[in-house]
Design an enzyme around this catalytic site. Structure first.
Site, PDB file in Angstrom:
ATOM      1  N   GLU A  56      93.204 -46.972   5.964  1.00 11.61           N
ATOM      2  CA  GLU A  56      92.929 -46.020   7.042  1.00 11.61           C
ATOM      3  C   GLU A  56      93.808 -44.766   6.949  1.00 11.61           C
ATOM      4  OE1 GLU A  56      93.155 -48.115  10.764  1.00 11.61           O
ATOM      5  OE2 GLU A  56      91.266 -49.148  10.432  1.00 11.61           O
ATOM      6  N   GLU A 115      85.992 -53.881   8.415  1.00 10.08           N
ATOM      7  CA  GLU A 115      86.524 -54.434   9.659  1.00 10.08           C
ATOM      8  C   GLU A 115      85.504 -54.266  10.782  1.00 10.08           C
ATOM      9  OE1 GLU A 115      90.369 -53.140  10.916  1.00 10.08           O
ATOM     10  OE2 GLU A 115      91.317 -53.517   8.965  1.00 10.08           O
TER      11      GLU A 115
END
Length: 882
Positions: free
Chosen positions: A310, A381
């Site tokens: 991320e 995710e």
């Protein structure tokens, strides 16, 4: 949220998925006893050739040869050694395919090999050559070699990951080895597999593996290789998220704190010191995986790896250095030549060949898509709930919402990989939880912390002049544009009610002992001194939550009023203040509140020297953000105001510092450490701040998970037999008025048969004699399905079924409710509706009572006929497990 729900989603995904079929023309492995298995003695056939290959009995074959000299082996070695059979067939129907089959792969020691040529056997009419590599171990041989299975490779195209030549749709679940114990791993993986998963996905936690620079730990619950081998043993794949920045609501984002002290370092940027250490760790993990033969081309289960995590969220903060770092990280990872693809999640600029992936709740809406038409859409995710934090109520996510999100991702984004984060959250043992994160992690995941499988409006929708009742935010499949044959809002899943049973009360005051943590008063005995306020993490090295700040303040008679005001501003999470050894107050922050916490309280001063002792407490370290190494914590300002006089700032006075608590330094939470201090009877020491308590308890019988109910306590940490089961903070209530967490998991692997040592350090004051030892189990199970529900994944039939089962060896003891018709409510609140088959209860009892599980078809014939023709019917069953 239950695993069966995700299994249904898998079923949907398969229904929507189109992939190239496996190569035809071969059945493998051959049946036991065939010529192939025996080595083959058939001498039939002829060998010719053309411009493409040798032709054996009419079939082109690819042969692999090895130079072996018969005088260098013995007849005994030739006849009594295991061998590896590799068989390759050139597919005449598709010249692009070379199909490889491996009968067996053995780890062997190089010795004196002999090549045995077996002749062909029939495989659907074609003849092939089998080459058998026969290897033996010489007595003095010491070198071991891992051999890869021929034809095993992982690539990708614009549609999916391609495993051994076939596109695959994968459903994955995150579970972290460091958040459970080795004793739990087999059961966790078994249940994940039964829930429909293909892949287990895990982060690699740098700070548990290299807590001290150059000193590595891969033991116990940090045994990454053992965890991966257990996954492999159960036939699942692995997605390895090396990072090494992981975030994950984990202490310091997974970085070891020694990295903070490397000169001139800037985390996660085009910074040479950082890149050197990051590359060293990533290389170590990859080398370890290769050495153990764990990548798919080697015969292992790892099919994809992740570098970084991320980064796009903070990349702009680094300017031009950010993109350079991304390119470097990708090139570094790819250069390690793992033989499997790499990915970067939430990284739209991931350089080729690294795949950019999505994290989030609704990637079917938010994902911009792969940054190349040659890359697949992967969802790394899919958040199954919200990780809990102290002071907040738990936020759950409905199974129907997950089903909708997955179906949308597959349909709209052509998704081919979905990983549920988390599938099992586990426990943040010790001090590994990030700032304000609870010890229990993602307990609302499909597999809860204890490894248990854990009402909608229906507006009418007009479609082609037909009125349909569809649930909100649902993807529905219509047959002939009329009949609803599937809705994501009507997933077929079992629900269960978890019960905490108090099996042992620790209310005998005579079994408790207490030790009062001393408040430091003498600056001359401080570990450090300085004329400034020290930054907390730099001072503690994040090895403890606690840092004492000690200063002396002289109060003169001429100053007048002995009543003063103490003002303290801090960037830590909790502050406890003592003046002349007397407790004067506390203050704490919150996850979403302002960074500063302020204590402003009245104090009494004596004439002359007064000692002010301030205990600064961290409830976890940060886990994310740009320039994390520059973040500061601890006390920022201290002042005393007397009457109307200006505030007297103490920031530049002489301060003393003590790192950690006295009880921590002496490890009084261990059996040996308990003898280093003088314990006393508990008497009136309940609700006393900064107090250690100890007792013993017996291990509960059975196999149910064990917990401590700490509702009566305040804030602190708890150990069982020297193992920290984490921080607790039950005095910080959520908006509901309940603590964010009151039950604390004790893995059975931490327990001994009897006399388990329980030690707590209580900061704010609590009553330990009200603590209970509980067992956790699912005692009520429920299933609900209607005529249009998708059948369970485990079912091969097309008839929808209600499938319920008990966990932990329990059996269905009674049926609390059963109704076939249009029952009202759900698994928590229910009643018979206007349509009800009278035989419902008897049918269900006959099918289920006394069994560990049962399956009841949702069809009129099962219940003696249709109780109300023309009405869509469902079956709701609620059962008890004992």
């Amino acid at each position: 949220m239950k695993a069966a729900v995700l299994a249904v989603v898998l079923f949907i995904g398969v229904a929507l998925w189109s992939s190239s079929s496996p190569a035809a023309g071969c059945e493998w492995p051959p049946a036991a006893g065939t010529k192939e298995e025996e080595g083959g003695d058939d001498q039939r056939g002829e060998v010719t050739y053309d411009g493409r290959a040798l032709i054996v009995n009419g079939s082109r074959v690819m042969l692999f040869s090895g130079e072996i000299h018969y005088p260098r082996s013995t007849p005994e070695q030739q006849n009594n050694t295991p061998f590896l059979i590799i068989q390759l067939v050139i597919d005449d129907n598709d010249h692009r395919k070379v199909v490889a089959y491996v009968l067996s792969v053995k780890h062997f020691v190089l010795g004196y090999p002999q090549l045995k040529i077996g002749h062909g056997v029939d495989m659907r009419g074609s003849m092939v050559i089998t080459a058998a590599l026969v290897v033996v171990a010489a007595a003095a041989a010491a070198a071991e070699s891992r051999w890869a299975e021929v034809g095993r490779e992982v690539t990708y195209d614009g549609r999916a990951l391609v495993v051994s030549g076939a596109r695959r749709m994968f459903f994955s679940g995150d579970m972290h080895y460091a958040r459970s114990t080795p004793e739990m791993w087999p059961k966790l993986i078994t249940k994940a597999k039964s829930g429909g998963l293909d892949v287990i996905q895990t982060y690699v936690f740098w700070n548990v593996h290299e807590p001290i620079q150059g000193q590595y730990n891969f033991e116990g619950r940090y045994d990454l290789v053992k965890f991966i081998r257990e996954i492999q043993a159960q036939g699942l794949y692995v997605s390895l998220r090396i990072g090494p920045f992981v975030e994950a609501e984990w202490k310091y984002g997974g970085f070891p704190f020694w990295l903070h002290d490397v000169p001139s370092i800037t985390f996660r940027s085009d910074n040479e010191p950082f890149k050197q250490h990051m590359q060293n760790f990533v290389t170590k993990i990859v080398t370890m995986m290769k050495h153990e033969g764990l990548y798919y081309p080697q015969g292992g289960p790892i099919i994809i790896s992740q570098v970084e995590n991320e980064y796009q969220m903070i990349e702009p903060a680094f300017g031009a250095s950010g993109p350079r770092y991304v390119r470097w990280a990708a090139a570094m990872a790819v250069g390690l030549q793992t033989g499997v693809p790499w990915m970067m999640c939430k990284q739209n600029d991931a350089p080729d060949p690294v795949i950019n992936t999505c994290n989030g709740l609704i990637c079917g809406e938010t994902f911009v898509g792969p940054n190349s038409p040659n890359k697949p859409a992967l969802w790394t995710e899919n958040w199954t709930s919200r990780y809990p934090i102290y002071g907040n109520d738990t936020k759950m996510r409905a199974p129907e919402d997950i089903a909708f999100a997955v179906a949308l991702f597959i349909a709209r984004k052509k998704g081919s990989y979905v990983s549920y984060y988390m599938y099992h959250g586990g426990t943040n043992f010790g001090r590994f939880a990030a700032s304000y994160v609870t010890t229990s992690y993602y307990d609302g995941a499909p597999l809860d912390e204890y490894v248990n499988f854990d009402q909608h409006n229906t507006p009418k929708v007009e479609f082609r002049n037909i009125s349909l009742e569809l649930a909100p935010k649902s993807i529905s499949v219509l047959s002939d544009c009329r009949s609803v044959v599937f809705e994501t809002a009507k997933v077929n899943a079992q629900h269960g009610s978890r019960t905490a049973n108090a099996v042992q009360s620790l209310n005998d005051i005579n079994n408790w002992k207490a030790f009062i943590e001393p408040v430091p008063q003498d600056l001359s005995k401080s570990m450090y001194t300085g004329n400034q306020l020290f930054e907390q993490l730099t001072t503690t090295k994040d090895e403890t939550d606690y840092l004492w700040y000690i200063v002396s303040y002289k109060n003169r008679a001429s100053d007048g009023n002995q009543i003063a005001r103490l003002y303290v501003k801090s960037l830590a999470h909790i502050l406890h203040a003592f003046v002349n050894n007397e407790y004067v107050g506390s203050v704490h922050g919150s996850h979403d509140g302002p960074r500063n916490i302020v204590l402003n309280t009245h104090i009494s001063l004596k004439e002359g020297d007064n000692t002010i002792s301030l205990l600064s407490v961290m409830v976890g370290s940060p886990d994310s953000g740009a320039y994390m190494e520059r973040r500061t914590f601890g006390i920022q300002t201290v002042g005393i105001q007397q009457g109307q006089q200006p505030m007297h700032l103490l920031n530049n006075d002489l301060w003393g510092y003590q790192v950690g608590l006295f009880g921590e330094k002496d490890s009084i939470y261990t059996q040996e450490g308990t003898y280093s201090v003088r314990w006393m009877d508990i008497n009136n020491l309940t609700y006393h701040p900064l107090t250690w308590y100890k007792t013993t308890f017996a291990t509960p019988l059975g196999n149910d998970a064990v917990t401590l109910n700490l509702t009566s306590m305040g804030k602190g940490e708890v150990w069982v037999n020297g193992e920290s089961i984490g921080r607790y903070w039950v005095s910080f209530k959520a908006p509901s008025g309940q603590p964010s967490q009151s039950l604390y998991h004790i893995p059975r692997g931490f327990l001994t048969p009897k006399d388990n040592l329980l030690v707590l350090v209580e900061e704010m004051g609590g009553d330990p004699i009200q603590i209970t030892v509980n067992t956790m189990s699912v005692t009520t199970v429920c299933g609900n399905a209607d005529e249009f529900s998708v059948p369970p994944l485990q079912s091969r039939g097309k008839v929808p079924k209600v499938r319920i089962w008990c966990q932990g060896g329990k059996r269905i003891s009674s049926i609390e409710f059963a109704s076939y018709g249009n029952p009202v409510g759900d698994c928590r609140s229910f009643r018979i509706g206007s349509c009800h088959a009278e035989s419902s209860e008897s049918v269900v009892k006959q099918s289920c009572i006394g069994r560990r599980g049962c399956s009841i078809p949702v069809m009129p014939a099962k219940f003696g006929g249709d109780p109300c023709p023309g009405i869509q019917k469902s079956l709701l069953v609620v059962a008890d497990c004992r």
